[in-house]
Scaffold this motif. Structure first.
Motif, mmCIF file in Angstrom:
data_model
loop_
_atom_site.group_PDB
_atom_site.id
_atom_site.type_symbol
_atom_site.label_atom_id
_atom_site.label_comp_id
_atom_site.label_asym_id
_atom_site.label_seq_id
_atom_site.Cartn_x
_atom_site.Cartn_y
_atom_site.Cartn_z
ATOM 1 N N PHE A 102 0.786 -1.253 -0.150
ATOM 2 C CA PHE A 102 -0.021 -0.043 -0.118
ATOM 3 C C PHE A 102 0.854 1.333 -0.068
ATOM 4 O O PHE A 102 0.596 2.224 -0.862
ATOM 5 N N PHE A 103 1.916 1.237 0.733
ATOM 6 C CA PHE A 103 2.962 2.553 0.892
ATOM 7 C C PHE A 103 3.484 2.586 -0.344
ATOM 8 O O PHE A 103 3.445 3.777 -1.100
ATOM 9 N N ARG A 104 3.949 1.640 -0.864
ATOM 10 C CA ARG A 104 4.614 1.726 -2.101
ATOM 11 C C ARG A 104 3.694 2.272 -3.400
ATOM 12 O O ARG A 104 4.260 3.115 -4.374
ATOM 13 N N ILE A 105 2.679 1.587 -3.444
ATOM 14 C CA ILE A 105 1.677 1.936 -4.442
ATOM 15 C C ILE A 105 1.272 3.534 -4.342
ATOM 16 O O ILE A 105 1.352 4.341 -5.248
ATOM 17 N N SER A 106 0.908 4.082 -2.869
ATOM 18 C CA SER A 106 0.695 5.436 -2.710
ATOM 19 C C SER A 106 1.585 6.449 -3.012
ATOM 20 O O SER A 106 1.112 7.349 -3.927
ATOM 21 N N TYR A 108 3.767 6.142 -5.276
ATOM 22 C CA TYR A 108 4.230 6.218 -6.797
ATOM 23 C C TYR A 108 3.113 6.862 -7.509
ATOM 24 O O TYR A 108 3.417 7.455 -8.582
ATOM 25 N N VAL B 37 1.929 9.113 3.031
ATOM 26 C CA VAL B 37 0.800 8.507 1.848
ATOM 27 C C VAL B 37 -0.373 9.665 1.943
ATOM 28 O O VAL B 37 -0.736 10.013 0.776
ATOM 29 N N ALA B 40 0.863 12.364 -0.408
ATOM 30 C CA ALA B 40 0.809 11.871 -1.822
ATOM 31 C C ALA B 40 -0.632 11.895 -2.319
ATOM 32 O O ALA B 40 -0.718 12.293 -3.438
ATOM 33 N N LEU B 41 -1.202 11.578 -1.609
ATOM 34 C CA LEU B 41 -2.697 11.351 -2.291
ATOM 35 C C LEU B 41 -3.573 12.485 -2.122
ATOM 36 O O LEU B 41 -4.665 12.550 -2.984
ATOM 37 N N PHE B 272 -2.644 2.279 -14.154
ATOM 38 C CA PHE B 272 -1.809 2.034 -13.026
ATOM 39 C C PHE B 272 -2.390 1.072 -11.953
ATOM 40 O O PHE B 272 -1.684 0.052 -11.608
ATOM 41 N N GLN B 276 0.240 -1.887 -11.767
ATOM 42 C CA GLN B 276 1.344 -1.179 -10.937
ATOM 43 C C GLN B 276 2.589 -2.147 -10.554
ATOM 44 O O GLN B 276 3.576 -1.565 -10.530
ATOM 45 N N ARG B 280 6.137 -0.189 -11.244
ATOM 46 C CA ARG B 280 7.122 -0.050 -10.431
ATOM 47 C C ARG B 280 8.490 -0.750 -10.761
ATOM 48 O O ARG B 280 9.643 -0.492 -10.419
#
Lengths: 290, 290
Positions: A102-106, A108, B37, B40-41, B272, B276, B280
């Motif tokens: 979840f952290f990596r996806i968010s 990015y 996060v 980022a979001l 994505f 994803q 990545r």
């Protein structure tokens, strides 16, 4: 005789479509820039050889001085704001076991959003008056609304801030890959020797990603040096040239004033700086591989 | 939380987590990660939700969130701005670009990896350098070349530009290097020529790399706006990004613009969401191999 060269001929034939495309899109335009920068032109037709006149005219224009120093200012701020952030993020995220994916996806996600859309998003965030997001948030703490993008000393850091927001996640993933490549036995051994966490960070983690950080530093400089559409869309170089970059100057010469020779003169200057940086980068990459 | 849990990567180890102080550090790091996060979001979510505001709400009321959620507002904007047309144009650009990105760069990578005709080292060297010299610096002569060929207002130059991507060529070359030469030799002995080896043997083996290249091409050509703007503006073939760029000088209202931003970021986010993992991995490769 023919058999001997058959492999070469079929090889070059297979490469031909690619070579044509590369020539058309990258190699020829680069050479054409250099040629054109020595000529005067009427519209898109070259007229006569003028030597270094375009360069002299461009260099003496006050816009160039602003664009040149601003471009360095972009680079400077991107290093201040953006260089350490991904390293710190990667070191933190590398420790976290819970919700790893979840952290990596968010982090990015901002990176997949088109740069133009990001810029317009931030145009609304930095908006003057009470209804920009930044002013709404600060308003809750009692700060009066500001016209952020009209402050000439703030405009470049503000642009760099959202460039960092957009790209830090991708860089973090690169550092994470680097951190995962560290030989885990080093940590085991250090733990047995009684090294605490700070010592492990200082003597194992940081030295191990030092080379990667050096490479990414150069890549970041090369990338930020070409900043174009963030200032183009956000401020159009303003207020009063405070955010104009070298690439934006090229854009303005070419597509607002239609003065193509001056535009390419500036791009040749940019290319020269980038070639020097690239040489440096390749040298570092080679050292890394050894 | 920590009982049944081993941590054998990173700085903090299972052993350390026995200490309460280290557990607190871990929890602090977890909270920091959640905060990251959020950063980022939040801008993305705010942008999407702001589209639900009415114009007077958006322009006059300093509130974070809209008072009502009515999807009809989005549909209305979609219709008045004729986004169906821009979506179709963008899809046409994307599909053609995928073709050229996979075939053009793939063939070049194949020849550089498996045929290696005499002199191909020089081409490889040029491509390595093109990786570093940004396309934007030669946008002016490229644009003039396209104008001279009278390809303005056509999708063709945009499609073909995907076929001159130095990064993809290197990605393909590295991938093909991992296919055993014996497979190729066997096919040659069976009388296959290089084209049929590429299309019948190598290409089907390259599913994973083709996927990576395809995803990155979709994202890049969806997001690109400078060349599409220069070539397609006022031709009825404008892409989503070109339309977004033109908002600067158009009469569209602020809420229309912010809804259009949402329209422009939804396809990349969907892409994505499905791919994803590939994206990545691709980004880690850029850093390590680039």
């Amino acid at each position: 005789m023919f058999r001997k060269y058959r492999k070469d001929i079929s090889g070059w034939l297979i490469m031909l479509p690619g070579i044509i495309l590369f020539s058309f899109y990258i190699w020829e335009p680069l050479l054409a820039s250099i040629v054109m920068s020595f000529y005067s032109a009427k519209g898109i037709r070259l007229e006569r050889f003028v030597g270094l006149q375009n360069y002299i005219a461009v260099l003496n224009h006050p816009d160039f001085k602003s664009a040149f120093s601003n471009t360095f200012s972009y680079t400077f701020w991107s290093l201040i704001i953006g260089f350490l952030v991904p390293i710190i993020l990667a070191i933190i995220l590398n420790e976290i076991i819970h919700f790893k994916g979840f952290f990596r996806i968010s982090i990015y996600l901002p990176n997949v959003i088109p740069g133009l859309a990001v810029t317009i998003m931030w145009l609304f965030i930095y908006r003057a008056g009470r209804t920009g997001l930044l002013n709404i948030i600060l308003g809750n703490f009692g700060f009066p609304p500001q016209a952020w993008l009209t402050k000439s000393h703030l405009v470049i850091p503000l642009i760099v801030l959202f460039m960092t927001w957009r790209s830090a996640g991708a860089t973090t993933l690169i550092y994470l890959a680097g951190l995962q490549g560290i030989d885990q036995e080093l940590y085991e051994a250090a733990t047995i020797d009684g090294a605490n966490i700070w010592a492990r960070l200082k003597y194992i983690t940081l030295p191990q990603i030092y080379n990667l950080a050096r490479t990414l530093l150069i890549l970041q400089i090369i990338f930020v040096f070409q900043v174009l559409y963030e200032p183009l869309v956000l401020t159009n170089g303003g207020p009063n040239n405070a955010s104009i970059s070298l690439m934006l100057l090229v854009y303005k010469y070419a597509f607002e004033k239609f003065d193509y020779p001056k535009a390419v003169s500036v791009s040749v200057i940019i290319a020269l700086v980038l070639i020097i940086l690239t040489g440096l980068y390749n040298k570092l990459v080679k050292e890394n591989e050894m | 939380m920590f009982r049944s849990f081993t941590k054998d990567s990173g700085l903090i180890r299972t052993f350390d987590l026995k200490k309460p102080s280290i557990r607190i550090i871990y929890i602090i790091l977890l909270i920091i990660s959640l905060f990251i996060v959020f950063i980022a979001l939040a801008p993305i979510i705010w942008t999407i939700l702001s589209g639900f505001k009415s114009l007077s709400e958006f322009v006059n009321e300093p509130k974070l969130l809209p008072s009502s959620y009515n999807i009809g507002k989005f549909i209305e904007t979609w219709k008045t701005l004729e986004f169906t047309r821009f979506y179709i144009n963008s899809f046409i650009v994307v599909i053609g670009s995928i073709f050229f990105a996979v075939i053009g760069n793939g063939l070049l990578g194949y020849a550089l990896s498996k045929i290696r005709p005499r002199g191909s080292k020089f081409i490889y060297f040029l491509i390595l350098w093109s990786l570093m010299i940004p396309a934007t610096t030669s946008i002016v002569p490229l644009f003039l070349n396209i104008v001279k060929l009278k390809l303005q207002g056509s999708f063709l130059p945009l499609w073909m530009s995907a076929g001159a991507n130095a990064f993809f060529v290197i990605l393909y070359k590295n991938f093909f290097d991992s296919i055993p030469q014996s497979v190729i030799e066997a096919a040659r002995i069976d009388g296959c020529n290089e084209w049929s080896i590429f299309f019948k043997i190598v290409f089907p083996l390259s599913y994973s790399i083709n996927t990576v290249v395809t995803i990155f091409t979709i994202n890049a050509s969806w997001s690109d706006f400078l060349l599409p703007y220069l070539l397609l503006n006022n031709t009825g073939k404008e892409t989503v990004m070109v339309r977004l760029f033109l908002f600067r000088n158009s009469v569209a209202t602020d809420v229309d613009i912010i809804r259009a931003v949402t329209f422009s970021i939804i396809p990349p986010i969907i892409l994505f969401a499905f791919f994803q993992k590939y994206m990545r991995e691709g980004i880690s490769n850029i850093g390590v191999k680039g």
